[in-house]
Scaffold this motif. Structure first.
Motif, mmCIF file in Angstrom:
data_model
loop_
_atom_site.group_PDB
_atom_site.id
_atom_site.type_symbol
_atom_site.label_atom_id
_atom_site.label_comp_id
_atom_site.label_asym_id
_atom_site.label_seq_id
_atom_site.Cartn_x
_atom_site.Cartn_y
_atom_site.Cartn_z
ATOM 1 N N PHE A 61 0.835 -1.205 0.000
ATOM 2 C CA PHE A 61 0.000 0.000 0.000
ATOM 3 C C PHE A 61 0.870 1.256 0.000
ATOM 4 O O PHE A 61 0.624 2.197 -0.771
ATOM 5 C CB PHE A 61 -0.921 -0.015 1.211
ATOM 6 C CG PHE A 61 -1.786 1.205 1.333
ATOM 7 C CD1 PHE A 61 -2.955 1.330 0.601
ATOM 8 C CD2 PHE A 61 -1.432 2.246 2.184
ATOM 9 C CE1 PHE A 61 -3.760 2.462 0.701
ATOM 10 C CE2 PHE A 61 -2.220 3.380 2.297
ATOM 11 C CZ PHE A 61 -3.383 3.494 1.557
ATOM 12 N N LEU A 62 1.887 1.293 0.865
ATOM 13 C CA LEU A 62 2.724 2.483 0.969
ATOM 14 C C LEU A 62 3.625 2.658 -0.247
ATOM 15 O O LEU A 62 3.931 3.780 -0.642
ATOM 16 C CB LEU A 62 3.576 2.407 2.238
ATOM 17 C CG LEU A 62 2.804 2.447 3.565
ATOM 18 C CD1 LEU A 62 3.754 2.299 4.741
ATOM 19 C CD2 LEU A 62 1.999 3.739 3.691
ATOM 20 N N PRO A 72 0.772 6.251 -3.073
ATOM 21 C CA PRO A 72 1.255 7.347 -3.933
ATOM 22 C C PRO A 72 0.619 7.373 -5.312
ATOM 23 O O PRO A 72 0.440 8.450 -5.887
ATOM 24 C CB PRO A 72 2.768 7.089 -4.016
ATOM 25 C CG PRO A 72 2.922 5.648 -3.734
ATOM 26 C CD PRO A 72 1.830 5.277 -2.780
ATOM 27 N N GLN A 73 0.230 6.221 -5.873
ATOM 28 C CA GLN A 73 -0.229 6.193 -7.255
ATOM 29 C C GLN A 73 -1.738 6.333 -7.384
ATOM 30 O O GLN A 73 -2.212 6.977 -8.315
ATOM 31 C CB GLN A 73 0.231 4.894 -7.929
ATOM 32 C CG GLN A 73 1.744 4.797 -8.058
ATOM 33 C CD GLN A 73 2.182 3.565 -8.823
ATOM 34 O OE1 GLN A 73 1.371 2.902 -9.456
ATOM 35 N NE2 GLN A 73 3.458 3.253 -8.776
ATOM 36 N N GLU A 74 -2.479 5.737 -6.477
ATOM 37 C CA GLU A 74 -3.932 5.770 -6.614
ATOM 38 C C GLU A 74 -4.587 6.816 -5.717
ATOM 39 O O GLU A 74 -5.689 7.273 -6.025
ATOM 40 C CB GLU A 74 -4.516 4.387 -6.306
ATOM 41 C CG GLU A 74 -4.107 3.331 -7.316
ATOM 42 C CD GLU A 74 -4.969 2.085 -7.217
ATOM 43 O OE1 GLU A 74 -5.964 2.112 -6.456
ATOM 44 O OE2 GLU A 74 -4.663 1.090 -7.899
ATOM 45 N N PHE A 75 -3.908 7.175 -4.628
ATOM 46 C CA PHE A 75 -4.503 8.148 -3.712
ATOM 47 C C PHE A 75 -3.759 9.482 -3.729
ATOM 48 O O PHE A 75 -4.124 10.398 -3.012
ATOM 49 C CB PHE A 75 -4.529 7.587 -2.293
ATOM 50 C CG PHE A 75 -5.425 6.392 -2.136
ATOM 51 C CD1 PHE A 75 -6.783 6.548 -1.873
ATOM 52 C CD2 PHE A 75 -4.920 5.106 -2.283
ATOM 53 C CE1 PHE A 75 -7.608 5.445 -1.741
ATOM 54 C CE2 PHE A 75 -5.738 3.995 -2.150
ATOM 55 C CZ PHE A 75 -7.091 4.165 -1.880
ATOM 56 N N GLY A 76 -2.706 9.574 -4.528
ATOM 57 C CA GLY A 76 -1.991 10.832 -4.681
ATOM 58 C C GLY A 76 -1.165 11.236 -3.481
ATOM 59 O O GLY A 76 -0.777 12.406 -3.364
ATOM 60 N N GLY A 77 -0.855 10.312 -2.593
ATOM 61 C CA GLY A 77 -0.071 10.634 -1.415
ATOM 62 C C GLY A 77 1.420 10.623 -1.701
ATOM 63 O O GLY A 77 1.865 10.237 -2.780
ATOM 64 N N PRO A 78 2.218 11.044 -0.730
ATOM 65 C CA PRO A 78 3.676 11.028 -0.913
ATOM 66 C C PRO A 78 4.227 9.621 -0.902
ATOM 67 O O PRO A 78 3.627 8.699 -0.337
ATOM 68 C CB PRO A 78 4.183 11.834 0.295
ATOM 69 C CG PRO A 78 3.124 11.657 1.336
ATOM 70 C CD PRO A 78 1.821 11.581 0.602
#
Length: 250
Positions: free
Chosen positions: A185-186, A191-197
């Motif tokens: 997930f991390l 980062p790819q599906e939820f736009g997180g760092p």
């Protein structure tokens, strides 16, 4: 002997030494060269007696005996097979990234081990790496006992059910699945599906120790990032356990 040396040197770096230390420490403990007690993860001597090596030896050591020898061999097979596939596949040319993922999975195993009193970390660590590979290769067909074949995404759960039925266990496998899912997930989903760092990006000093190379592998692909849609628009969008075969040219 030269054939063994050639094979050994062909094994990817981290997989090679992970497997090597596992075999060496397990044999040392098996024959009592050093008491196996000093290899396991134990909260009191680790914290109060400053025996700081225990989290490391607990990863590599496995108690080999008449009732555990076969399970140890299966663990070694999974370690060699799936760690090698990840290291030469999705993480090919990026040794620091793979090492950092291994460090993250190991740290999770240590924390959980200290909390729940888990002395040996080989099972959840191996399963966590296997889980990441299976998520990156969901549609690869793998073979299990008795000729059963199914998609790789189900392999960790089949192993969980198998050990639950055969030995009444399953806790180690479940912990490995949870740790592997968190790492996956991390690394990819967040980062790819939820736009997180990118939270598992290795620090600069690791990149300097293990610099990237230009080699690109072919096992597994990262999940595709979601494509933002415009208003009104569309998006187009012996046994050989775990020995994968792709259908349709994956």
């Amino acid at each position: 002997m030269s054939e063994f040396r050639d094979w050994y040197n062909s094994v990817p770096f981290f997989t090679r030494y992970w497997l090597t230390f596992t075999i060496i420490l397990s044999i040392i403990g098996r024959f009592g060269i050093i008491s196996y007690y000093y290899f396991v993860l134990d909260y009191y001597p680790f914290i109060h007696q400053f025996q700081i090596w225990r989290p490391i030896t607990a990863l590599f050591f496995y108690p080999i005996g008449p009732s555990t020898g076969f399970h140890f061999l299966i663990n070694c097979y999974f370690l060699y097979n799936y760690s090698q596939r990840l290291e030469t596949g999705m993480f090919a040319g990026k040794p620091a990234d793979y090492f950092y993922m291994l460090l993250f999975n190991w740290a999770c195993c240590v924390l959980i081990g200290l909390v729940v009193g888990l002395p040996i970390l080989m099972d959840p660590m191996v399963l966590s790496v296997l889980y990441v590979w299976c998520q990156l290769n969901k549609d690869v067909i793998v073979s299990f006992w008795f000729g059963t074949r199914f998609k790789a995404m189900y392999l960790p759960w089949v192993l969980l059910a198998f050990n639950l039925v055969i030995s009444g266990g399953g806790v180690m496998e479940l912990l490995g699945i949870l740790i592997g899912h968190l790492a996956f997930f991390l690394l990819f989903k967040y980062p790819q599906e939820f736009g997180g760092p990118a939270l598992l990006t290795p620090p600069i000093f690791l990149k300097q120790i293990f610099p990237d190379t230009r080699y690109m592998g072919g096992f597994g692909t990262a999940p595709q990032a979601r494509v933002p849609t415009r208003p009104g628009g569309n998006v187009f969008g012996g046994h050989n356990w775990g020995r994968g075969q792709t259908l349709g040219g994956n």
